[in-house]
Design a protein around this motif. Structure first.
Motif, PDB file in Angstrom:
ATOM      1  N   ALA A 156       0.618  -1.178  -0.043  1.00 34.89           N
ATOM      2  CA  ALA A 156       0.271   0.087   0.083  1.00 34.89           C
ATOM      3  C   ALA A 156       0.915   1.255  -0.157  1.00 34.89           C
ATOM      4  CB  ALA A 156      -0.914   0.049   0.941  1.00 34.89           C
ATOM      5  N   GLU A 157       1.906   0.987   0.686  1.00 31.78           N
ATOM      6  CA  GLU A 157       2.834   2.237   0.792  1.00 31.78           C
ATOM      7  C   GLU A 157       3.432   2.595  -0.572  1.00 31.78           C
ATOM      8  OE1 GLU A 157       7.023   3.874   3.196  1.00 31.78           O
ATOM      9  OE2 GLU A 157       6.038   1.905   3.617  1.00 31.78           O
ATOM     10  N   ARG A 158       3.757   1.647  -1.282  1.00 26.72           N
ATOM     11  CA  ARG A 158       4.237   1.765  -2.610  1.00 26.72           C
ATOM     12  C   ARG A 158       3.325   2.384  -3.785  1.00 26.72           C
ATOM     13  NH1 ARG A 158       7.564  -1.636  -0.465  1.00 26.72           N
ATOM     14  NH2 ARG A 158       9.985  -2.127  -1.442  1.00 26.72           N
ATOM     15  N   ARG A 217      -2.632  -4.787 -12.638  1.00 26.07           N
ATOM     16  CA  ARG A 217      -1.334  -5.003 -12.651  1.00 26.07           C
ATOM     17  C   ARG A 217      -0.654  -4.196 -11.869  1.00 26.07           C
ATOM     18  NH1 ARG A 217      -3.373  -5.499 -18.124  1.00 26.07           N
ATOM     19  NH2 ARG A 217      -3.158  -3.173 -18.516  1.00 26.07           N
ATOM     20  N   SER A 218      -1.005  -3.014 -11.644  1.00 28.23           N
ATOM     21  CA  SER A 218      -0.207  -2.117 -10.695  1.00 28.23           C
ATOM     22  C   SER A 218      -0.063  -2.678  -9.463  1.00 28.23           C
ATOM     23  CB  SER A 218      -0.943  -0.785 -10.722  1.00 28.23           C
ATOM     24  OG  SER A 218      -2.345  -0.800 -10.164  1.00 28.23           O
ATOM     25  N   VAL A 219      -1.390  -3.380  -8.766  1.00 26.38           N
ATOM     26  CA  VAL A 219      -1.409  -3.826  -7.359  1.00 26.38           C
ATOM     27  C   VAL A 219      -0.250  -5.116  -7.473  1.00 26.38           C
ATOM     28  CG1 VAL A 219      -2.738  -5.232  -6.144  1.00 26.38           C
ATOM     29  CG2 VAL A 219      -3.735  -3.117  -6.919  1.00 26.38           C
ATOM     30  N   HIS A 220      -0.289  -5.983  -8.587  1.00 24.04           N
ATOM     31  CA  HIS A 220       0.564  -6.942  -8.454  1.00 24.04           C
ATOM     32  C   HIS A 220       2.040  -6.742  -8.451  1.00 24.04           C
ATOM     33  CE1 HIS A 220      -1.863 -10.480  -8.444  1.00 24.04           C
ATOM     34  NE2 HIS A 220      -3.070 -10.111  -9.324  1.00 24.04           N
ATOM     35  N   LEU A 221       2.201  -5.659  -9.248  1.00 19.02           N
ATOM     36  CA  LEU A 221       3.545  -5.315  -9.190  1.00 19.02           C
ATOM     37  C   LEU A 221       3.972  -4.612  -7.854  1.00 19.02           C
ATOM     38  CD1 LEU A 221       6.110  -4.622 -10.884  1.00 19.02           C
ATOM     39  CD2 LEU A 221       5.012  -1.996 -11.436  1.00 19.02           C
ATOM     40  N   ALA A 222       3.133  -3.743  -7.079  1.00 21.13           N
ATOM     41  CA  ALA A 222       3.723  -3.408  -5.784  1.00 21.13           C
ATOM     42  C   ALA A 222       3.736  -4.725  -4.942  1.00 21.13           C
ATOM     43  CB  ALA A 222       2.358  -2.456  -5.181  1.00 21.13           C
ATOM     44  N   THR A 256       7.652  -8.026  -1.644  1.00 25.29           N
ATOM     45  CA  THR A 256       7.840  -9.380  -1.413  1.00 25.29           C
ATOM     46  C   THR A 256       9.272  -9.616  -1.119  1.00 25.29           C
ATOM     47  OG1 THR A 256       5.785 -10.449  -2.316  1.00 25.29           O
ATOM     48  CG2 THR A 256       7.337 -11.907  -1.895  1.00 25.29           C
ATOM     49  N   ASP A 257       9.616 -10.286  -0.082  1.00 22.23           N
ATOM     50  CA  ASP A 257      11.130 -10.787  -0.089  1.00 22.23           C
ATOM     51  C   ASP A 257      11.575 -11.684  -1.057  1.00 22.23           C
ATOM     52  OD1 ASP A 257      13.675 -11.408   0.598  1.00 22.23           O
ATOM     53  OD2 ASP A 257      13.359 -11.093   2.777  1.00 22.23           O
ATOM     54  N   GLY A 258      12.335 -11.401  -2.167  1.00 22.07           N
ATOM     55  CA  GLY A 258      12.689 -12.212  -3.156  1.00 22.07           C
ATOM     56  C   GLY A 258      13.702 -13.437  -2.630  1.00 22.07           C
ATOM     57  N   ARG A 259      14.049 -13.417  -1.472  1.00 20.86           N
ATOM     58  CA  ARG A 259      15.019 -14.352  -0.995  1.00 20.86           C
ATOM     59  C   ARG A 259      14.082 -15.419  -0.239  1.00 20.86           C
ATOM     60  NH1 ARG A 259      19.449 -10.562   2.123  1.00 20.86           N
ATOM     61  NH2 ARG A 259      17.318  -9.763   2.653  1.00 20.86           N
ATOM     62  N   TRP A 278       5.318 -14.873  -9.236  1.00 19.62           N
ATOM     63  CA  TRP A 278       3.834 -14.963  -9.738  1.00 19.62           C
ATOM     64  C   TRP A 278       3.324 -13.545  -9.671  1.00 19.62           C
ATOM     65  CZ3 TRP A 278       1.864 -18.704 -12.346  1.00 19.62           C
ATOM     66  CH2 TRP A 278       0.762 -18.801 -12.432  1.00 19.62           C
ATOM     67  N   HIS A 279       3.593 -12.827  -8.632  1.00 17.12           N
ATOM     68  CA  HIS A 279       3.029 -11.354  -8.865  1.00 17.12           C
ATOM     69  C   HIS A 279       3.556 -10.777 -10.069  1.00 17.12           C
ATOM     70  CE1 HIS A 279       0.513 -11.354  -5.456  1.00 17.12           C
ATOM     71  NE2 HIS A 279       1.668 -11.619  -4.513  1.00 17.12           N
TER      72      HIS A 279
END
Length: 865
Positions: A227-229, A273-278, A283-286, A294-295
Motif C-alpha cells: 500500500a505504501e508503494r 497489474r499495478s497492485v501485483h507489481l506493488a 515481497t522478499d525475493g530471498r 507469480w505477482h
C-alpha cells in the motif's frame, strides 16, 4: 486453525497447506517435519514425496491436538492448490483416534473432487418461514408479498443472499420487483451486489481492497508495504472496515470470500497489474521468490523475458519440492511471456511435460499443440512426439499408443538420444498391456523394432538388458530370451541395492515390463520375493504412494503363492485403500487370485465379471487374460473341469506376460480331467518349452506334475514324487500342496489307498490352513473315498481381526514401535495405539510380547475362514 483457498493462488504448490501450518514455526523446526519445511521452501533438500508431506501434516496436527482438541477450517476448498487439497484430504481420511477435525467448505458438490470419500454435509438453504423472517429483517421498505416470495424462491434460502441482495438494489427496484435477475448464478449475483457496494467507496479504499484481494495469504505487513508503494494512506482501511467488508489485524480477512472475488473482478486490468507489481516489489525475493515471480507474472504487460526467466526458476524450485502442478503452471505462464519463438516453444514443451506428469493430460495436449506451432529442432519434435504418445496411452491405453511410441523411439534413435531405448521399451510395454485387444502383430512389431535398435553404450544397464531380453522374447521365443532376461533380473537386483531410483523408476512405468512381473514369468521365486519385498520397503520409506499400491500388489502375489493368504489380503486391502485415497485406479489382480484360491464361486465370479467389464473399457487385454486364468483356477478347485477347461483355453489364446505358463498348467489339469488328451498334450508341449528353458525348481516342479497327469504306471509315480520334491524346495506352497493333492488322487485310482491317504490328508491340512477352501474340500472328498476321514480344523470362537488390525498386529509382533508402524502404514501413532487396543481385546492378551504370527493368523479375516 484456518486456511482458505484463493483463486489467484491455485497454481502455487502447498500454498493452502502453508496457510494452515506455516504459523507453527517452533514445531516445524523439529527434524520430523523436514518434509514440510522443504515443501514450504523454508529449507532446502531432496524433493519430498507429497505423501511423506501428508504424513508429516498428520503427525503435526496430532501433536498440536495433544494439548486440546483441534479444528481445522478450510474455506473455499475448491480454490486450494491441488497438492494442498490432496494432502489435506489424505490426512482427513486417516483421522480416527485423534482429537482433530478437518472441515472443508466448497461452493458446490462438483467442486469437491479431491475430497471424494470423506463424509459430507449438504448445507441447504433456510426453510420458507425462516427465510421469510430473515428477509423481513433485511428489507427496510414495503415490499409486495409476491416479490418477497420470489426473493425466497430465487435465493433458495441462502442466508447471505437474503441479507445482501436486497441491500444491493435501489429501494424502488426491491419494492417493485424489477431488479431480480433470473438467469445468472446465485454466487455471481451476490458478487454483483458486493460490486455495487464498492462503487461509492473512495478510490484509495477500493485500491487497498484490491491489493488485499490479490495478496492471498492475509499477510498484513506485506499489505501495508505494498500500500505504501501505491501511495495509499492508512486511513483508507478504516472506511473498508466500517463498511463491513474487511478486517485488518494480525491477519487480513475479508468478511466473505465472495467479497474478495467481487473486488478483484470489478477492477480494471491496469489496476490489477499495478497492485501485483506493488506486491511483487514488497515481497522478499530471498524468502519467497516463487510468490514474487507469480505477482510479477500478473503484473507483466506483453512479452517479458526477465519475468519468464523468473518463472522458470520458480518452476525448478517447485519441482524440487514435489510441486509438479505448480511447476507446470509456472512454465505455462513463462511460455506465454517469452518473446523468442524458439525459447517459447521450448518452454511450452517443458510445460506440457510437467502438466502430463501432474496428471493433467488434457492441458498437456493443448500445450503440445501450442508448442508445435513454434520453431523446433528435430530433437524437440521427437520429444514432443513421445510425450504425445504417452498422453494417448494415459488417456485410453488403446492400440494406437504403441505405434505412436514406436515412431517417437525411431525419431529419437535417429538423433542418437539416449531416451530412444527407454521409449522402445515403453512401446513394447504398451503393446503387451493391450495384449489380445490389439492387432495380432502389435507386440511382435514393437519387439522387432526394439531388437533392431542401436545397442546400448557399454556397459549396458538393467534397462538395456531388459529391453534386449524382452525384444528377443517376442521375436525369437521364450527359450532364447531366458538368458538375457535372467541377466536383466540380476542387474536389477544389484542396482536396486545401490540405486533405489532404479526400482521406483520401473514401478512408475506401470506396465508388465517392470522387473517384478518378469520374475514369475521366469519361474524365479527367489528374485520375485527379493524384488517385491525391496520395492515395498523402498516405496514405504520414501512415502511414494503413487507406486506403493503396485509394489504392495506384487508383494501380495508373493505371499499368495507362499500360502500366506492373510498377509496377501492385508496388503491388497492396504493397496486398495491407498489407491482410493490418491485417486489412482485400483490394482485388482491379486484380489482376483485370492478369491479364486478361496474357492467361493459367487464372490469370485462377481470380481471376474467386474474385471472383464473394466478391462474392456480400458482396452487392457492382459487383464482379460488374467480374468480367464483366475476362472480356470477357481473351477479346477471346485472340480468343475469343463468350465475350467473353457476358461484356461481363453487364457492361453494369447501369451500374456507373467501368467501364461501357469495358465498352461491349469489347462493341462482341466483337459486331463475332461478326457481331452489332445488339448492336454499340446499344452504340455508348450509348457515344456518354457519350463525346461527356465530350469528352476518351480518351473521343473510344475512340469513334472503336468507330465504326471498324462503319464501312467511307474513313470507317473516318479514324476509326482519329483514334482513334490522340487516344489518343496521353493516358496510356492500352494502348488506344492496341489502336487500332494494330485498325487493322492492318482494313488487312490491306482488302488494304493494307504499311500493315497497320507498325501491327501497332508494336502487337506495344508490347503485348509492357508484358506484354499475349494481345493481343501476336493482333497477331503478324495480322502473320504479312501475310507478315511479328514481331520476337522477347529477355530476358537473369537471376534475376527480386520485386515488392518491383522497387519498392525504382525508389525507389532515383529518389534516395530507404534511410530514406526504408523510411518509404514501412513497412520498416526494414536490410530496405531487405538487399533492395538482392539487387537489386545480380541486376542484376550495384555502385552505386545504375547503377540505372535500363529495367534494373529488364527483370527485373521482370511486364515480363520
Amino acid at each position: 486453525m484456518r486456511a482458505a483457498g484463493v483463486e489467484s493462488e491455485m497454481e502455487i504448490a502447498y500454498g493452502g497447506l502453508h496457510q494452515l501450518c506455516g504459523r507453527l514455526g517452533e514445531r516445524l523446526s523439529d527434524p520430523r517435519y523436514e518434509a514440510l519445511t522443504t515443501a514450504f521452501g523454508i529449507s532446502s533438500g531432496q524433493p519430498p514425496d507429497r505423501f511423506v508431506v501428508g504424513l508429516a501434516v498428520l503427525n503435526l496436527l496430532t501433536e498440536v491436538a495433544e494439548g486440546k482438541p483441534l479444528i481445522c477450517l478450510i474455506d473455499d476448498a475448491q480454490w486450494l492448490d491441488r497438492i494442498s487439497a490432496q494432502t489435506l484430504a489424505f490426512v482427513a481420511r486417516r483421522l480416527l483416534a485423534e482429537r482433530v477435525a478437518i472441515v472443508f467448505a466448497v461452493r458446490a458438490p462438483e467442486d469437491s473432487r479431491e475430497l471424494a470419500g470423506l463424509p459430507e454435509l449438504d448445507v441447504r438453504g433456510l426453510g420458507y418461514s425462516d427465510a421469510r423472517a430473515l428477509l423481513d429483517r433485511s428489507i427496510t421498505v414495503v415490499v409486495d408479498e409476491h416479490v418477497r416470495d420470489r426473493f425466497v424462491a430465487e435465493t433458495r434460502g441462502n442466508p447471505l443472499a437474503l441479507i445482501e441482495l436486497p441491500g444491493a438494489m435501489p429501494a424502488g427496484q426491491v419494492a417493485g420487483g424489477f431488479g431480480l435477475p433470473v438467469v445468472r448464478p446465485l454466487a455471481r449475483r451476490i458478487e454483483d451486489g458486493f460490486v455495487r457496494r464498492l462503487q461509492p467507496l473512495p478510490s484509495e479504499t477500493r485500491r487497498l481492497l484490491l491489493t488485499a484481494a490479490a495478496e492471498p495469504v492475509g499477510d498484513a505487513p506485506l499489505l501495508w508495504r505494498a500500500a505504501e508503494r501505491l501511495g495509499i494512506e492508512p486511513g483508507a482501511a478504516a472506511v473498508a472496515e466500517s463498511a463491513g467488508l474487511i478486517e485488518i489485524g494480525a491477519r487480513v480477512r475479508f468478511r466473505h470470500p465472495l467479497i474478495r472475488s467481487a473486488v478483484y473482478r470489478a477492477a480494471s486490468g491496469e489496476d490489477r497489474r499495478s497492485v501485483h507489481l506493488a506486491l511483487a516489489e514488497a515481497t522478499d525475493g530471498r524468502r519467497d521468490p516463487d510468490r514474487r515471480a507469480w505477482h510479477n507474472a500478473y503484473a507483466a504487460v506483453g512479452l517479458d523475458e526477465p519475468v519468464a526467466g523468473e518463472l522458470e526458476g520458480a518452476a525448478a524450485r517447485a519441482q524440487s519440492r514435489g510441486g509438479v502442478a505448480a511447476a507446470a503452471a509456472f512454465l505455462a505462464r513463462a511460455a506465454e511471456l517469452t518473446p523468442g519463438p524458439g525459447r517459447r516453444a521450448e518452454r511450452t514443451l517443458a510445460a506440457a511435460d510437467a502438466k502430463f506428469r501432474a496428471g493433467e493430460p488434457d492441458a498437456a495436449y493443448d500445450l503440445l499443440a501450442a508448442a508445435e506451432i513454434g520453431p523446433m529442432d528435430d530433437l524437440q519434435r521427437a520429444r514432443l512426439a513421445r510425450l504425445r504418445a504417452q498422453i494417448v496411452f494415459a488417456h485410453g491405453r488403446g492400440s494406437e499408443a504403441g505405434p505412436l511410441l514406436l515412431d517417437a523411439a525411431n525419431q529419437l534413435e535417429a538423433l542418437n538420444d539416449p531416451a530412444a531405448r527407454e521409449t522402445y521399451l515403453e512401446a513394447l510395454g504398451a503393446a503387451i498391456f493391450v495384449g489380445r485387444l490389439g492387432s495380432l502383430r502389435g507386440i511382435q512389431e514393437a519387439a522387432e523394432a526394439a531388437r533392431a535398435a542401436r545397442p546400448a553404450v557399454p556397459p549396458p544397464g538393467s534397462m538395456d538388458l531388459l529391453l534386449d531380453g524382452m525384444a528377443t522374447r517376442f521375436t525369437a521365443g521364450y527359450a532364447a530370451a531366458v538368458p538375457q532376461l535372467r541377466k536383466a533380473l540380476e542387474a536389477f537386483r544389484q542396482e536396486a541395492q545401490t540405486n533405489e531410483v532404479t526400482l521406483l523408476r520401473w514401478l512408475w512405468l506401470a506396465c508388465p515390463v517392470a522387473p517384478e512381473p518378469i520374475a514369475p514369468d521366469l519361474w524365479d521365486d527367489d528374485a520375485w520375493h527379493e524384488l517385491a519385498g525391496r520395492a515395498v520397503k523402498l516405496a514405504r520409506g520414501v512415502g511414494a504412494l503413487g507406486v506403493l499400491p503396485m509394489a504392495l500388489s506384487y508383494r501380495a502375489g508373493v505371499h499368495l503363492h507362499a500360502g500366506e493368504f492373510a498377509a496377501a489380503a492385508a496388503l491388497v486391502t492396504e493397496a486398495e485403500a491407498i489407491a482410493e485415497a490418491t485417486g489412482n485406479a485400483p490394482l485388482g489382480y491379486t484380489r482376483l487370485l485370492l478369491a479364486a484360491w478361496r474357492g467361493e464361486e459367487a464372490p469370485a465370479m462377481r470380481l471376474v465379471e467386474a474385471q472383464i467389464k473394466d478391462a474392456t473399457l480400458r482396452s487392457e487385454g492382459r487383464a482379460l487374460g488374467l480374468a480367464a486364468h483366475v476362472t480356470a483356477v477357481l473351477y479346477n478347485g471346485l472340480s468343475r473341469y469343463d468350465l475350467a477347461l473353457g476358461a484356461a483355453r481363453q487364457a492361453c489364446e494369447h501369451e500374456d506376460l507373467g501368467f501364461f505358463g501357469s495358465s498352461l498348467a491349469e489347462l493341462i489339469e482341466a483337459a486331463v480331467r475332461s478326457d481331452d488328451a489332445e488339448s492336454a498334450a499340446e499344452a504340455l508341449r508348450q509348457l515344456e518349452d518354457r519350463t525346461l528353458a527356465a530350469g528352476t525348481d518351480w518351473a521343473l516342479g510344475i512340469l513334472a506334475r503336468s507330465r504326471a497327469l498324462l503319464a501312467g504306471g511307474r513313470q507317473a509315480d516318479a514324476l509326482y514324487q519329483e514334482a513334490i520334491d522340487r516344489l518343496g524346495r521353493t516358496r510356492i506352497v500352494v502348488q506344492h500342496a496341489r502336487a500332494h493333492l494330485l498325487y493322492g488322487e492318482w494313488l487312490r485310482r491306482e488302488q494304493r489307498r494307504q499311500d493315497a491317504r497320507w498325501h491327501l490328508r497332508l494336502a487337506h491340512e495344508r490347503l485348509s490352513e492357508i484358506g484354499a477352501t475349494a481345493f481343501a474340500e476336493r482333497a477331503g472328498r478324495e480322502l473320504a473315498a479312501t475310507g478315511a476321514t479328514a481331520r476337522s480344523r477347529t477355530v476358537e470362537r473369537r471376534e475376527l481381526l480386520t485386515a488392518q488390525e491383522a497387519q498392525i498386529a504382525h508389525l507389532a509382533a515383529d518389534g516395530l514401535t507404534n511410530q514406526e508402524i504408523g510411518t509404514q502404514l501412513f497412520l498416526s501413532r494414536h490410530t496405531v495405539e487405538w487399533h492395538l487396543r482392539k487387537v489386545f481385546t480380541k486376542l484376550a492378551i495384555s502385552s505386545r510380547k504375547q503377540l505372535n504370527a500363529p495367534l494373529i493368523d488364527a483370527v485373521s479375516p482370511i486364515s480363520a475362514g
